[in-house]
Design an enzyme around this catalytic site. Structure first.
Site, mmCIF file in Angstrom:
data_model
loop_
_atom_site.group_PDB
_atom_site.id
_atom_site.type_symbol
_atom_site.label_atom_id
_atom_site.label_comp_id
_atom_site.label_asym_id
_atom_site.label_seq_id
_atom_site.Cartn_x
_atom_site.Cartn_y
_atom_site.Cartn_z
ATOM 1 N N SER A 202 -14.045 -26.916 23.175
ATOM 2 C CA SER A 202 -13.889 -25.468 23.312
ATOM 3 C C SER A 202 -14.648 -24.937 24.525
ATOM 4 O O SER A 202 -15.464 -24.011 24.408
ATOM 5 C CB SER A 202 -14.349 -24.737 22.043
ATOM 6 O OG SER A 202 -13.906 -23.388 22.045
ATOM 7 N N TYR B 201 -5.150 -34.694 13.626
ATOM 8 C CA TYR B 201 -4.403 -33.747 14.455
ATOM 9 C C TYR B 201 -2.912 -33.818 14.146
ATOM 10 O O TYR B 201 -2.350 -34.893 13.948
ATOM 11 C CB TYR B 201 -4.632 -34.015 15.936
ATOM 12 C CG TYR B 201 -6.012 -33.665 16.433
ATOM 13 C CD1 TYR B 201 -6.941 -32.983 15.641
ATOM 14 C CD2 TYR B 201 -6.417 -34.016 17.718
ATOM 15 C CE1 TYR B 201 -8.203 -32.678 16.103
ATOM 16 C CE2 TYR B 201 -7.680 -33.708 18.191
ATOM 17 C CZ TYR B 201 -8.571 -33.048 17.383
ATOM 18 O OH TYR B 201 -9.825 -32.749 17.847
#
Length: 331
Positions: free
Chosen positions: A215, A53
């Site tokens: 998500s 990330y």
């Protein structure tokens, strides 16, 4: 904030997981620190990140931001159940070497040490395999993990984006070795994407893995996307695959029916989507990735929602699940 045990472990984690993927690329360090402080204030103790990330030339930046937050002290590290991931190639620019990614014993060893340095901590609570490595046998992976557990560098291991049979293969190999095996699976799962119910979630439940959906709003599709589109309001609108989905008339009709239903009940779409996941068997908690403190506050409100059986039934009618396998595809 409510808490639950992570899979078959004795580890207690919050029913919401703070996702940190936006820290660095979209949220600067100061705001990221403020969000993490607010998460603790609301009772969230489970933080998820990954070594990659930060993305592009800034791979590792998110872990560095978390590390600088831990370095402020005040019990920040002690109060946090820290999860990160390994798999992606961490080579910078053109400096990419063959063993800089995936799940070889060599890369696992190097990746753990690099993450610990960026995170400014001496151990990782949950070390997750970000993807399946079809080239590395599970015996090798578990040998590397067992060494790290013995060294005190990691406590538990989890998977991400694994199929049901991968979970079975991983934990049967661990069982033969006397290793503890996977304790969690992080998968794509939400009202609009329920294929995980066919095999991944049943396998996770059978092997004692906590399910951590990523998500949960399906890229903004379940967060009031049509209303935001119509009003031109701020906040997260549908993006990527979900924006493409809205161009499909059938999907758009589903989402419109969803938003109309929640308008009738006086509920916010994004908060309802999170609350629905908290009703699902095997789910530890969804990952919420706020870019602002306001988005975090909305997620926390979702954890307090109670959805009626009538509403849950209506949601199933709009977004029907596939059902378990093999029935879902065999007849």
């Amino acid at each position: 904030m409510k808490y639950t045990q992570l899979g078959r472990t004795g580890l207690k984690v919050s029913r919401l997981v703070l996702g940190t993927m936006n820290f660095g690329p979209q949220t600067d360090e100061a705001d990221s620190h403020a969000i993490m402080d607010a998460a603790h204030d609301s009772g969230i103790n489970f933080f998820d990140t990954a070594n990659v990330y930060g993305w592009g030339e800034n791979k590792g930046r998110t872990e560095e931001i978390i590390g600088s937050w831990f370095a402020q002290g005040g019990g920040r590290r002690e109060k946090t159940v820290l999860a990160t991931k390994v798999y992606a190639n961490m080579g910078a620019g053109g400096d990419v070497w063959p063993n800089d990614d995936k799940l070889s014993a060599l890369n696992i060893r190097r990746a753990v040490d690099a993450s610990l340095k960026r995170l400014r901590t001496d151990h990782i609570d949950l070390y997750q395999f970000h993807h399946v490595d079809r080239s590395t046998p599970w015996d090798e992976i578990w040998q590397a993990i067992d060494v790290l557990v013995q060294q005190g560098k990691i406590l538990y291991t989890g998977s991400s984006n694994h199929a049901g049979w991968h979970i079975a293969q991983a934990n049967e190999t661990a069982r033969r070795r006397g290793s503890y095996g996977l304790v969690s699976e992080q998968c794509l799962y939400n009202l609009a994407e329920r294929r995980a119910e066919m095999e991944v979630i049943p396998a996770a439940r059978d092997y004692g893995l906590g399910v951590i959906p990523w998500s949960p709003l399906h890229g903004g599709l379940l967060g009031g996307a049509i209303r935001k589109e119509r009003e031109g309001s701020g906040g997260r609108t549908a993006s990527g695959r979900s924006a493409d989905a809205l161009s499909n008339t059938a999907v758009r009709d589903q989402v419109q029916a969803y938003e109309d239903l929640l308008d009738k009940h006086g509920l916010e779409p994004g908060e309802t989507a999170l609350a629905w996941l908290l009703t699902r068997p095997g789910v530890t908690g969804p990952i919420v990735g706020p870019r602002t403190a306001e988005q975090l506050a909305s997620a926390v409100r979702a954890a307090e929602l109670t959805l009626s059986e009538e509403l849950l039934g209506s949601l199933d009618e709009i977004f029907p699940g596939p059902g378990p396998s093999p029935e879902a595809f065999a007849w």
